[in-house]
Design a protein around this motif. Structure first.
Motif, short mmCIF file in Angstrom:
data_model
loop_
_atom_site.label_atom_id
_atom_site.label_comp_id
_atom_site.label_asym_id
_atom_site.label_seq_id
_atom_site.Cartn_x
_atom_site.Cartn_y
_atom_site.Cartn_z
N GLY A 184 -43.33 5.56 -55.26
CA GLY A 184 -44.65 4.92 -55.24
C GLY A 184 -44.69 3.57 -55.93
N ILE A 185 -45.74 3.36 -56.72
CA ILE A 185 -45.94 2.08 -57.39
C ILE A 185 -44.77 1.75 -58.30
N GLY A 186 -44.23 2.73 -59.00
CA GLY A 186 -43.12 2.46 -59.91
C GLY A 186 -41.89 1.95 -59.19
N ALA A 187 -41.52 2.60 -58.09
CA ALA A 187 -40.35 2.16 -57.32
C ALA A 187 -40.59 0.80 -56.69
N ASP A 188 -41.77 0.57 -56.15
CA ASP A 188 -42.06 -0.72 -55.55
C ASP A 188 -42.09 -1.83 -56.61
N THR A 189 -42.57 -1.50 -57.79
CA THR A 189 -42.54 -2.47 -58.88
C THR A 189 -41.10 -2.83 -59.24
N ALA A 190 -40.22 -1.84 -59.26
CA ALA A 190 -38.81 -2.11 -59.52
C ALA A 190 -38.24 -3.07 -58.50
N ARG A 191 -38.58 -2.89 -57.24
CA ARG A 191 -38.08 -3.78 -56.19
C ARG A 191 -38.56 -5.22 -56.42
N VAL A 192 -39.83 -5.36 -56.79
CA VAL A 192 -40.38 -6.71 -57.02
C VAL A 192 -39.74 -7.34 -58.24
N LEU A 193 -39.64 -6.61 -59.33
CA LEU A 193 -39.11 -7.18 -60.57
C LEU A 193 -37.63 -7.54 -60.43
N ALA A 194 -36.88 -6.70 -59.72
CA ALA A 194 -35.47 -7.02 -59.49
C ALA A 194 -35.35 -8.34 -58.71
N ALA A 195 -36.15 -8.49 -57.66
CA ALA A 195 -36.12 -9.72 -56.87
C ALA A 195 -36.55 -10.92 -57.68
N ASP A 196 -37.39 -10.69 -58.69
CA ASP A 196 -37.84 -11.77 -59.56
C ASP A 196 -36.87 -12.06 -60.70
N GLY A 197 -35.73 -11.36 -60.72
CA GLY A 197 -34.67 -11.70 -61.66
C GLY A 197 -34.55 -10.83 -62.88
N ALA A 198 -35.40 -9.80 -63.02
CA ALA A 198 -35.35 -8.96 -64.21
C ALA A 198 -34.12 -8.06 -64.20
N ARG A 199 -33.65 -7.72 -65.38
CA ARG A 199 -32.61 -6.71 -65.56
C ARG A 199 -33.35 -5.42 -65.92
N LEU A 200 -33.13 -4.37 -65.16
CA LEU A 200 -34.02 -3.21 -65.20
C LEU A 200 -33.34 -1.95 -65.72
N MET A 201 -34.10 -1.20 -66.52
CA MET A 201 -33.80 0.20 -66.81
C MET A 201 -34.91 1.02 -66.18
N LEU A 202 -34.53 1.93 -65.28
CA LEU A 202 -35.49 2.77 -64.59
C LEU A 202 -35.49 4.16 -65.21
N VAL A 203 -36.68 4.73 -65.39
CA VAL A 203 -36.81 6.05 -66.00
C VAL A 203 -37.77 6.91 -65.20
N ALA A 204 -37.42 8.17 -65.02
CA ALA A 204 -38.30 9.19 -64.46
C ALA A 204 -37.70 10.54 -64.83
N ARG A 205 -38.40 11.61 -64.50
CA ARG A 205 -37.88 12.95 -64.84
C ARG A 205 -36.75 13.39 -63.94
#
Length: 245
Positions: A17-38
């Motif tokens: 949902g929103i979290g996964a789509d946000t990851a896609r946007v932030l990655a494309a914007d150049g962020a280095r990401l740590m993703l967390v979920a259960r």
């Protein structure tokens, strides 16, 4: 877009949902990401999808203080620092307030409120400036029937956001909230099942006459995380197609 190049951002509730789509946007914007979920499988799948970017993941339960401390520490261990966070983990519930069970009430507050507080606490302890974005909802800015316990939690997220903006501002940490309206996601599908016709009624009452997308919410989070929002803190920004206008 390069608004977040080099920034280390933790996304909590990133599996769908929103979290996964946000990851896609932030990655494309150049962020280095740590993703967390259960759950690990959807995180692994999303990380593989984003293989062209610098993305890692770990599992954790936001209702457990030890888990939150661990995944915040894991972010710093992996990337060397934490510049931003999106606290998006949430669960939902339908039904009038007098029909909500104590078990469901406790569960939804544990995830949606205690979870945000635990994340804010641990993130602020390691951040040296930066920006935190909490996911609230238009349900945190007004009331309606059928989702009272959920809406109460989203009001609480706004309270936590505004307090954190005061508490963390002197450290150079900005804290804001986004308030999505109906946004296409698994949670919106759950709401459709819980309140038949309710989602469609809200969309019909939205000036843009459509539900939002996770990418649109993610773009708003990206703005708030970036230096373009450098003097914005304590704000609740609706992403709702004009529903609250």
């Amino acid at each position: 877009m390069t608004a977040l190049v080099g920034r280390v951002v933790l996304i909590v509730g990133a599996s769908a949902g929103i979290g996964a789509d946000t990851a896609r946007v932030l990655a494309a914007d150049g962020a280095r990401l740590m993703l967390v979920a259960r759950s690990e499988p959807p995180l692994a799948e999303l990380t593989e999808e984003l293989a062209d970017y610098e993305v890692a993941y770990t599992t954790g339960d936001v209702t457990k203080a030890a888990d939150v401390a661990r995944f915040v520490a894991a972010t710093v261990d992996r990337f060397g620092r934490l510049d931003g966070a999106v606290n998006n983990a949430a669960t939902t519930q339908g039904g009038p307030l007098d029909e909500v069970s104590e078990e469901d009430f406790d569960r939804i507050f544990a995830v949606n409120v205690k979870g945000v507080w635990l994340c804010l606490r641990e993130q602020a302890r390691v951040m040296r400036g930066g920006s935190i974005v909490n996911t609230s909802s238009i349900g945190g800015l007004r009331g309606s029937s059928g989702m009272g316990a959920y809406q109460a939690t989203k009001h609480a997220v706004i309270g936590l956001t505004r307090t954190a903006a005061h508490d963390f501002g002197p450290r150079g940490i900005r804290v804001n909230a986004i308030a999505p309206g109906p946004t296409e996601s698994p949670m919106l599908d759950a709401t459709r099942r819980a309140i038949p016709g309710g989602v469609e009624a809200r969309i019909a009452a939205t000036p843009l006459r459509k539900a939002g997308t996770g990418a649109e919410v993610g773009a708003t989070a990206s703005f708030l995380l970036s230096d373009r929002a450098s003097h914005i803190s304590g704000v609740v920004l609706p992403v709702d197609g004009g529903f609250l206008a």
